[in-house]
Scaffold this motif. Structure first.
Motif, PDB file in Angstrom:
ATOM      1  N   UNK A  59       0.825  -1.204   0.000  1.00 34.23           N
ATOM      2  CA  UNK A  59       0.000   0.000   0.000  1.00 34.23           C
ATOM      3  C   UNK A  59       0.860   1.255   0.000  1.00 34.23           C
ATOM      4  N   UNK A  60       1.960   1.239   0.797  1.00 33.06           N
ATOM      5  CA  UNK A  60       2.857   2.392   0.856  1.00 33.06           C
ATOM      6  C   UNK A  60       3.528   2.615  -0.488  1.00 33.06           C
ATOM      7  N   UNK A  61       3.888   1.499  -1.163  1.00 35.78           N
ATOM      8  CA  UNK A  61       4.568   1.641  -2.446  1.00 35.78           C
ATOM      9  C   UNK A  61       3.666   2.293  -3.473  1.00 35.78           C
ATOM     10  N   UNK A  62       2.363   1.919  -3.431  1.00 38.61           N
ATOM     11  CA  UNK A  62       1.428   2.496  -4.390  1.00 38.61           C
ATOM     12  C   UNK A  62       1.296   3.992  -4.158  1.00 38.61           C
ATOM     13  N   UNK A  63       1.248   4.398  -2.891  1.00 42.28           N
ATOM     14  CA  UNK A  63       1.031   5.805  -2.577  1.00 42.28           C
ATOM     15  C   UNK A  63       2.286   6.647  -2.743  1.00 42.28           C
ATOM     16  N   UNK A  64       3.447   6.040  -2.740  1.00 41.79           N
ATOM     17  CA  UNK A  64       4.701   6.791  -2.766  1.00 41.79           C
ATOM     18  C   UNK A  64       4.988   7.313  -4.169  1.00 41.79           C
ATOM     19  N   UNK A  65       4.940   8.601  -4.304  1.00 43.89           N
ATOM     20  CA  UNK A  65       5.346   9.268  -5.535  1.00 43.89           C
ATOM     21  C   UNK A  65       6.284  10.404  -5.162  1.00 43.89           C
ATOM     22  N   UNK A  66       7.142  10.789  -6.084  1.00 44.74           N
ATOM     23  CA  UNK A  66       8.117  11.853  -5.838  1.00 44.74           C
ATOM     24  C   UNK A  66       8.827  11.653  -4.488  1.00 44.74           C
ATOM     25  N   UNK A  67       9.544  10.539  -4.348  1.00 45.32           N
ATOM     26  CA  UNK A  67      10.183  10.227  -3.061  1.00 45.32           C
ATOM     27  C   UNK A  67      11.175  11.280  -2.607  1.00 45.32           C
ATOM     28  N   UNK A  68      11.748  12.040  -3.551  1.00 47.96           N
ATOM     29  CA  UNK A  68      12.723  13.062  -3.175  1.00 47.96           C
ATOM     30  C   UNK A  68      12.113  14.180  -2.339  1.00 47.96           C
ATOM     31  N   UNK A  69      10.771  14.245  -2.296  1.00 48.46           N
ATOM     32  CA  UNK A  69      10.096  15.278  -1.502  1.00 48.46           C
ATOM     33  C   UNK A  69       9.673  14.767  -0.129  1.00 48.46           C
ATOM     34  N   UNK A  70       9.873  13.492   0.143  1.00 49.72           N
ATOM     35  CA  UNK A  70       9.405  12.901   1.400  1.00 49.72           C
ATOM     36  C   UNK A  70      10.483  12.997   2.473  1.00 49.72           C
ATOM     37  N   UNK A  71      10.703  14.212   2.904  1.00 51.81           N
ATOM     38  CA  UNK A  71      11.686  14.461   3.951  1.00 51.81           C
ATOM     39  C   UNK A  71      11.155  15.536   4.869  1.00 51.81           C
ATOM     40  N   UNK A  72      11.868  15.771   5.980  1.00 49.08           N
ATOM     41  CA  UNK A  72      11.420  16.711   7.002  1.00 49.08           C
ATOM     42  C   UNK A  72      11.988  18.107   6.762  1.00 49.08           C
ATOM     43  N   UNK A  73      11.296  19.100   7.230  1.00 47.50           N
ATOM     44  CA  UNK A  73      11.740  20.484   7.058  1.00 47.50           C
ATOM     45  C   UNK A  73      13.012  20.745   7.861  1.00 47.50           C
ATOM     46  N   UNK A  74      13.842  21.682   7.403  1.00 48.45           N
ATOM     47  CA  UNK A  74      15.114  21.959   8.077  1.00 48.45           C
ATOM     48  C   UNK A  74      14.925  22.526   9.479  1.00 48.45           C
ATOM     49  N   UNK A  75      15.869  22.214  10.359  1.00 52.42           N
ATOM     50  CA  UNK A  75      15.850  22.762  11.718  1.00 52.42           C
ATOM     51  C   UNK A  75      17.247  22.669  12.305  1.00 52.42           C
ATOM     52  N   UNK A  76      17.580  23.651  13.138  1.00 50.44           N
ATOM     53  CA  UNK A  76      18.858  23.630  13.837  1.00 50.44           C
ATOM     54  C   UNK A  76      18.742  23.123  15.252  1.00 50.44           C
ATOM     55  N   UNK A  77      17.547  22.656  15.633  1.00 52.33           N
ATOM     56  CA  UNK A  77      17.328  22.186  17.005  1.00 52.33           C
ATOM     57  C   UNK A  77      18.032  20.853  17.247  1.00 52.33           C
ATOM     58  N   UNK A  78      18.575  20.700  18.450  1.00 52.43           N
ATOM     59  CA  UNK A  78      19.173  19.428  18.832  1.00 52.43           C
ATOM     60  C   UNK A  78      18.066  18.452  19.228  1.00 52.43           C
ATOM     61  N   UNK A  79      18.419  17.184  19.194  1.00 53.89           N
ATOM     62  CA  UNK A  79      17.482  16.141  19.581  1.00 53.89           C
ATOM     63  C   UNK A  79      18.249  14.934  20.063  1.00 53.89           C
ATOM     64  N   UNK A  80      17.563  13.833  20.341  1.00 55.28           N
ATOM     65  CA  UNK A  80      18.225  12.664  20.942  1.00 55.28           C
ATOM     66  C   UNK A  80      19.327  12.058  20.072  1.00 55.28           C
ATOM     67  N   UNK A  81      19.149  12.076  18.756  1.00 53.62           N
ATOM     68  CA  UNK A  81      20.179  11.474  17.894  1.00 53.62           C
ATOM     69  C   UNK A  81      21.450  12.306  17.911  1.00 53.62           C
ATOM     70  N   UNK A  82      21.297  13.613  17.775  1.00 56.24           N
ATOM     71  CA  UNK A  82      22.458  14.502  17.777  1.00 56.24           C
ATOM     72  C   UNK A  82      23.129  14.488  19.150  1.00 56.24           C
ATOM     73  N   UNK A  83      22.327  14.474  20.200  1.00 58.05           N
ATOM     74  CA  UNK A  83      22.902  14.452  21.554  1.00 58.05           C
ATOM     75  C   UNK A  83      23.699  13.170  21.791  1.00 58.05           C
ATOM     76  N   UNK A  84      23.227  12.049  21.260  1.00 54.27           N
ATOM     77  CA  UNK A  84      23.955  10.794  21.452  1.00 54.27           C
ATOM     78  C   UNK A  84      25.296  10.812  20.718  1.00 54.27           C
TER      79      UNK A  84
END
Length: 348
Positions: A59-84
């Motif tokens: 179902x996800x494959x059918x709905x997925x179009x223009x995959x290059x746009x499926x990302x998160x908006x930019x941010x300079x905030x720290x989070x758990x991954x960066x802190x680790x």
């Protein structure tokens, strides 16, 4: 559906017991068959089992179009991954990045550099930029050479924080990893000896052996195109290798007739070997992205912010890296390789 007749004299069951058990199994099968059919047809509830998982992915494959746009908006905030990453012990506080060390002008070691033959290239420039933003030191990087077919597993297993390795963003990979916005535009292209009768992605590939890297978009594209009739049926796709550069070696040894890979990589390989050349135009449009864990939202957002700044930097940004590493193989006009203006359509 005809039930198979029970074999006579089944040992260890006993006559009456065997028949009773078989009858019970038949009744159970009859009761479950509508549910099995319903699940396969998409009408049943997702039980969370293997069948339900496959249905969700399809179902996800059918709905997925223009995959290059499926990302998160930019941010300079720290989070758990960066802190680790920052919390790593002194001396180990580095960004761990999966890269290639054999892709000429992308990620490679120049034996003629006169120094320590450090990794360099377009992808490596981007890695240094990300490390500087996160850790304040462009050299705070631990490079790990990752074969083409291990890029996703290296992320999932936690061996690397990210992969920056000419990795195409596509719908299938988005089921396993998260991507940044695109940082380069390319397309699949053919590489073959100059003396070859192959002229491009056309009928001249009939009966020809084509090499691709396992786990690459090249291989999946060729399989899909052959099934759809866009690639001649007699093209031989059996030769796959762990690293894309291995295909060039196979070509040089005469073990295959052609190589299919990203045009940006193919151009670099043609620059290394004057006996081969690109054949025909690119037959797909693809975008490279930085790959990370699916749950590393803060890291994805930070990398996207770095990409915005890297492209806007007129002194030592994307354009400068292109001129330094790629203009010699792809030409002075960088416009055809520039990614589109990023769109951030992934919400979570």
């Amino acid at each position: 559906m005809r039930a198979r007749q029970p074999r006579a004299g089944v040992k260890g069951w006993g006559g009456v017991g065997a028949m009773a058990a078989l009858c019970a199994l038949a009744v159970l099968f009859a009761l479950l068959l509508p549910q099995v059919r319903s699940a396969h047809e998409g009408g049943g509830a997702d039980t969370g089992g293997r069948g339900g998982s496959r249905g969700s992915q399809a179902h996800a494959s059918v709905e997925c179009t223009e995959p290059e746009k499926r990302t998160l908006s930019p941010s300079g905030a720290d989070g758990p991954t960066i802190e680790s990453i920052r919390d790593r012990p002194e001396g180990e506080r580095k960004l761990i990045v999966g890269v290639d060390q054999n892709s000429y002008r992308w990620g490679y070691r120049d034996p003629n550099s006169g120094g320590t033959a450090d990794l360099e290239g377009f992808d490596i420039d981007l890695v240094h930029r990300i490390a500087e933003d996160i850790l304040g030191d462009r050299d705070a990087v631990q490079f790990k050479a990752i074969p083409t077919d291990q890029r996703i597993s290296a992320i999932e297993d936690g061996r690397v924080d990210m992969v920056v390795r000419t990795m195409t963003i596509n719908c299938e990979r988005l089921q396993d990893v998260a991507f940044s916005a695109p940082y380069f535009r390319t397309g699949q292209q053919l590489l073959a000896p100059k003396t070859s009768s192959i002229t491009g992605y056309d009928a001249t590939l009939a009966g020809k052996s084509i090499c691709t890297a396992a786990g690459s978009t090249a291989y999946s594209t060729l399989e899909r195109d052959r099934a759809a009739g866009r690639l001649v049926a007699s093209a031989d796709l059996r030769t796959t290798v762990p690293n894309q550069l291995d295909c060039l070696v196979r070509l040089q040894l005469g073990e295959v007739d052609a190589v299919v890979t990203d045009g940006a990589l193919a151009a670099s390989q043609a620059a290394q070997d004057p006996t081969v050349q690109l054949k025909g135009d690119a037959f797909t449009t693809e975008y490279y992205g930085v790959a990370m864990r699916k749950d590393a939202d803060d890291l994805v957002r930070r990398v996207n912010r770095v990409l915005v700044e890297w492209r806007a930097d007129t002194e030592d940004g994307w354009q400068a890296s292109y001129e330094r590493w790629l203009s010699a193989t792809l030409g002075d006009d960088a416009a055809k390789s520039e990614p589109p203006k990023p769109q951030y359509l992934r919400e979570n």
